[in-house]
Design a protein around this motif. Sequence first.
Motif, PDB file in Angstrom:
ATOM      1  N   GLY A  11       0.841  -1.190   0.000  1.00 30.49           N
ATOM      2  CA  GLY A  11       0.000   0.000   0.000  1.00 30.49           C
ATOM      3  C   GLY A  11       0.871   1.233   0.000  1.00 30.49           C
ATOM      4  O   GLY A  11       1.805   1.334   0.791  1.00 30.49           O
ATOM      5  N   SER A  12       0.603   2.148  -0.911  1.00 24.76           N
ATOM      6  CA  SER A  12       1.318   3.420  -0.914  1.00 24.76           C
ATOM      7  C   SER A  12       0.794   4.268   0.243  1.00 24.76           C
ATOM      8  O   SER A  12      -0.349   4.105   0.669  1.00 24.76           O
ATOM      9  N   GLY A  24      -3.757   6.232   1.323  1.00 28.60           N
ATOM     10  CA  GLY A  24      -2.998   5.434   0.374  1.00 28.60           C
ATOM     11  C   GLY A  24      -3.914   4.588  -0.469  1.00 28.60           C
ATOM     12  O   GLY A  24      -5.140   4.673  -0.363  1.00 28.60           O
ATOM     13  N   LYS A  25      -3.282   3.772  -1.309  1.00 29.66           N
ATOM     14  CA  LYS A  25      -4.040   2.843  -2.135  1.00 29.66           C
ATOM     15  C   LYS A  25      -3.248   1.549  -2.248  1.00 29.66           C
ATOM     16  O   LYS A  25      -2.031   1.535  -2.088  1.00 29.66           O
ATOM     17  N   VAL A  33      -8.352   0.639  -4.823  1.00 31.79           N
ATOM     18  CA  VAL A  33      -8.786   0.427  -3.443  1.00 31.79           C
ATOM     19  C   VAL A  33      -7.986   1.387  -2.575  1.00 31.79           C
ATOM     20  O   VAL A  33      -6.760   1.280  -2.477  1.00 31.79           O
ATOM     21  N   ASN A  34      -8.677   2.339  -1.956  1.00 31.88           N
ATOM     22  CA  ASN A  34      -8.057   3.347  -1.097  1.00 31.88           C
ATOM     23  C   ASN A  34      -8.252   3.001   0.368  1.00 31.88           C
ATOM     24  O   ASN A  34      -9.166   2.251   0.730  1.00 31.88           O
ATOM     25  N   ASN A  45      -4.327  -0.354  10.221  1.00 31.69           N
ATOM     26  CA  ASN A  45      -5.545  -1.162  10.366  1.00 31.69           C
ATOM     27  C   ASN A  45      -6.467  -0.990   9.164  1.00 31.69           C
ATOM     28  O   ASN A  45      -7.052  -1.962   8.672  1.00 31.69           O
ATOM     29  N   SER A  46      -6.575   0.226   8.659  1.00 29.15           N
ATOM     30  CA  SER A  46      -7.411   0.494   7.490  1.00 29.15           C
ATOM     31  C   SER A  46      -6.856  -0.218   6.257  1.00 29.15           C
ATOM     32  O   SER A  46      -7.617  -0.758   5.450  1.00 29.15           O
ATOM     33  N   PHE A  47      -5.531  -0.246   6.122  1.00 27.06           N
ATOM     34  CA  PHE A  47      -4.901  -0.955   5.006  1.00 27.06           C
ATOM     35  C   PHE A  47      -5.183  -2.445   5.091  1.00 27.06           C
ATOM     36  O   PHE A  47      -5.581  -3.073   4.114  1.00 27.06           O
ATOM     37  N   HIS A  48      -4.995  -3.029   6.273  1.00 26.62           N
ATOM     38  CA  HIS A  48      -5.267  -4.461   6.449  1.00 26.62           C
ATOM     39  C   HIS A  48      -6.723  -4.780   6.119  1.00 26.62           C
ATOM     40  O   HIS A  48      -7.020  -5.779   5.456  1.00 26.62           O
TER      41      HIS A  48
END
Length: 112
Positions: A11-12, A24-25, A33-34, A45-48
């Motif tokens: 994720g960037s 990020g995305k 997917v952001n 946590n949001s990335f996971h």
Amino acid sequence: MNTLKYKGFIGSVAFSETDGVFFGKIEGIDGLVNFEGESVTELTNSFHEAVEDYLAYCEEEGIEPHKSYSGTLNIRLTPDIHNRVAVLAKQAGISINAFIRNAVEKQVAAML
């Protein structure tokens, strides 16, 4: 570029000072997917969660989660480097393409 890693996905990560939020995305997928968060923990946590949701979507739709690549890559070199690669490839008895492929494969293996 700052990145997060989870389950083979990257994720960037960027920060918006105006909004006071990290965002990020997911990279390397056919789609967008952001994710975002106001702290590093919240962002992680949001990335996971975004990865888990994306994987569930891919399973439901029967699609491959990772982006497919053709294997064809165009690169730009300085004329001097191009010349040096051509000479080294000739000395090795291989094509320029094989020389560059070998160099990239060695670099990737060294980084894993």
